[in-house]
Scaffold this motif. Structure first.
Motif, short mmCIF file in Angstrom:
data_model
loop_
_atom_site.label_atom_id
_atom_site.label_comp_id
_atom_site.label_asym_id
_atom_site.label_seq_id
_atom_site.Cartn_x
_atom_site.Cartn_y
_atom_site.Cartn_z
N THR A 1 0.86 -1.19 0.00
CA THR A 1 0.00 0.00 0.00
C THR A 1 0.89 1.24 0.00
O THR A 1 2.09 1.17 0.29
CB THR A 1 -0.90 0.03 1.23
OG1 THR A 1 -0.09 0.20 2.40
CG2 THR A 1 -1.73 -1.26 1.35
N GLU A 2 0.26 2.39 -0.29
CA GLU A 2 1.03 3.65 -0.28
C GLU A 2 1.62 3.93 1.09
O GLU A 2 2.64 4.60 1.21
CB GLU A 2 0.14 4.81 -0.73
CG GLU A 2 -0.19 4.83 -2.19
CD GLU A 2 1.02 5.23 -3.06
OE1 GLU A 2 2.09 5.53 -2.50
OE2 GLU A 2 0.89 5.21 -4.29
N SER A 3 0.96 3.37 2.11
CA SER A 3 1.44 3.61 3.47
C SER A 3 2.57 2.66 3.86
O SER A 3 3.63 3.08 4.29
CB SER A 3 0.28 3.45 4.45
OG SER A 3 0.73 3.56 5.79
N ASN A 4 2.34 1.34 3.65
CA ASN A 4 3.34 0.41 4.17
C ASN A 4 4.64 0.39 3.37
O ASN A 4 5.67 -0.05 3.87
CB ASN A 4 2.76 -1.00 4.34
CG ASN A 4 2.38 -1.64 3.01
OD1 ASN A 4 2.85 -1.27 1.95
ND2 ASN A 4 1.50 -2.65 3.10
N ARG B 1 14.36 2.45 -0.20
CA ARG B 1 13.17 1.75 -0.65
C ARG B 1 13.00 1.95 -2.16
O ARG B 1 12.89 3.08 -2.63
CB ARG B 1 11.94 2.26 0.09
CG ARG B 1 12.07 2.12 1.60
CD ARG B 1 11.00 2.89 2.37
NE ARG B 1 11.28 2.80 3.80
CZ ARG B 1 10.81 1.84 4.59
NH1 ARG B 1 10.03 0.89 4.08
NH2 ARG B 1 11.12 1.80 5.87
N ARG C 1 6.32 2.78 2.77
CA ARG C 1 7.17 3.78 3.42
C ARG C 1 7.52 3.44 4.87
O ARG C 1 8.38 4.09 5.47
CB ARG C 1 6.50 5.16 3.38
CG ARG C 1 6.44 5.77 1.99
CD ARG C 1 5.59 7.06 2.00
NE ARG C 1 5.73 7.77 0.74
CZ ARG C 1 5.11 7.45 -0.39
NH1 ARG C 1 4.29 6.39 -0.38
NH2 ARG C 1 5.30 8.14 -1.49
N THR C 2 6.84 2.42 5.39
CA THR C 2 7.03 2.12 6.83
C THR C 2 7.55 0.72 7.10
O THR C 2 7.96 0.44 8.23
CB THR C 2 5.70 2.32 7.57
OG1 THR C 2 4.70 1.46 7.00
CG2 THR C 2 5.24 3.78 7.47
#
Length: 417
Positions: free
Chosen positions: A7-10, A47, A12-13
């Motif tokens: 996802t766009e969130s994970n 990443r 990056r995290t």
């Protein structure tokens, strides 16, 4: 290798374990798309989206193709690129090779390739023509330089031609377009592009120049030339001989043999030897010319030009402007627009109009070919040297009379009844 829905969130995290230097995380939604987590030199987690596929029978069976850094492209774009790469695989194409080829094509810009084209054209063009092609491609086509050649469109060329037509006139625009078309035709022959973007762009058929300088105009030009300058001697010789501008401006001392100029084929537009008889007035002009030295104190081969010049005279534009100003100063008005090549046309016209010699002798004076039929050209090998010498001598006497404001006493050739 872990597989999760990216996802766009994970993207990056997701953490990279301290014991790992690199981890690939596969996207469960898009086969072949993976997130590469890699330890940077400063400890930061780097990443990157990559496309990994299977390639059987080769050393690197699972190559990876970088799609872009997280933050540089969106996850949706990475998925779209992956779909495209999978499509390439389905068609039997290798994405790695395709990307390498695309990178090479991207580097093949107009600016990087036209020097190769100019080297090729050196084998086929006269020096003056090559200078024009260089100017067209290096100066006027400069807005296209940064574009890969395969991405230059008809719209790009049409816009460029319209811009040049507005700033420099249609003649310049058309000639630049012709040079650019030749460049793309060569690219096609080299397999670097599939089509010529110049084809189909707007063009204008220019009327042929017809300017003939009258006797009073020839006189004005002659008397306003700056005595002692190269330009003065060159223009006077062009008036007297009807030669091409390059034949006189690039004249070399060894080509002057007594009262004749002998030009080798490579110095003539039609690539044939050409003899130019010199009337007494032309001989006087040449005899007064200084023998110049090069920087190494050796005699210069060229009759005209400065010590720093590698060839002969080339200051046409500036000298012409100065001459036009002197004419305005002496008469109070400008001479109707003219160019140096009009002198050659005027030479031909006056010799014919005043019946100084038959038309075929005029053409021989000009060094033209093709004025005879194919049969005549095959069997008639006469050079008309004596007739040409008589013609330029009579013409020089007529021109001198015009310059001095006298009535010419040259007896015209009697035409048969």
């Amino acid at each position: 290798m872990p597989k999760i829905k990216l996802t766009e969130s994970n993207v990056r995290t997701l953490p990279l374990a301290a014991t790992k230097a690199e981890v690939l995380v596969a996207d469960s939604e898009t086969p072949g798309l993976k997130l590469r987590l890699r330890r940077g030199s400063d400890g930061e987690t780097l990443r990157t989206f990559v496309f990994q596929f299977s390639r059987s029978g080769q050393r690197n069976k699972s190559p990876k193709l970088k799609l872009g850094d997280v933050g540089g492209i969106a996850l949706a774009d990475a998925r779209q690129q992956t779909h495209e790469r999978n499509g390439q695989l389905a068609r039997g194409e290798d994405p790695i090779q395709q990307k390498a080829a695309a990178k090479i094509r991207q580097a093949q810009t107009v600016e990087s390739l036209y020097p190769r084209y100019l080297k090729f054209k050196q084998l086929h063009l006269r020096k003056r023509s090559l200078v024009e092609v260089v100017r067209h491609l290096s100066v006027y086509a400069q807005p296209l330089h940064a574009l890969p050649v395969e991405r230059v469109t008809r719209r790009d060329v049409a816009t460029l031609k319209a811009t040049i037509a507005e700033s420099s006139g249609w003649a310049t625009s058309i000639r630049m377009g012709s040079s650019l078309s030749g460049f793309f035709a060569w690219l096609m022959s080299e397999g670097l592009v599939e089509s010529n973007p110049v084809s189909g762009t707007t063009t204008v058929k220019l009327p042929p120049r017809s300017r003939v300088l009258r006797s009073d105009e020839l006189r004005l030009i002659w008397v306003n030339l700056q005595e002692g300058s190269d330009y003065c001697a060159i223009i006077k010789l062009l008036m007297l001989l009807g030669a091409r501008a390059s034949e006189i401006s690039q004249l070399q001392w060894h080509e002057i043999r007594g009262d004749t100029i002998e030009l080798a084929p490579e110095r003539v537009k039609n690539h044939r030897p050409h003899s130019i008889p010199l009337p007494p007035l032309a001989c006087d002009i040449i005899e007064k010319l200084p023998r110049r030295m090069s920087w190494d104190n050796t005699p210069r081969a060229h009759v005209f030009g400065t010590r720093s010049a590698s060839a002969g005279f080339n200051a046409w534009g500036w000298e012409k402007e100065e001459l036009d100003k002197r004419i305005v100063g002496s008469t109070g008005q400008a001479l109707a627009p003219w160019v140096v090549h009009d002198i050659r046309r005027s030479f031909s016209t006056h010799l014919n109009e005043h019946n100084i010699c038959p038309p075929h002798v005029v053409e021989a004076c000009l060094g033209h070919v093709g004025y005879q039929s194919a049969v005549a050209a095959t069997y008639n090998r006469a050079s008309y040297q004596s007739e040409r010498r008589r013609a330029v001598t009579l013409w020089s006497e007529m021109l001198a009379a015009w310059v001095e404001g006298k009535t010419s006493n040259v007896v015209a050739l009697q035409q048969p009844a």
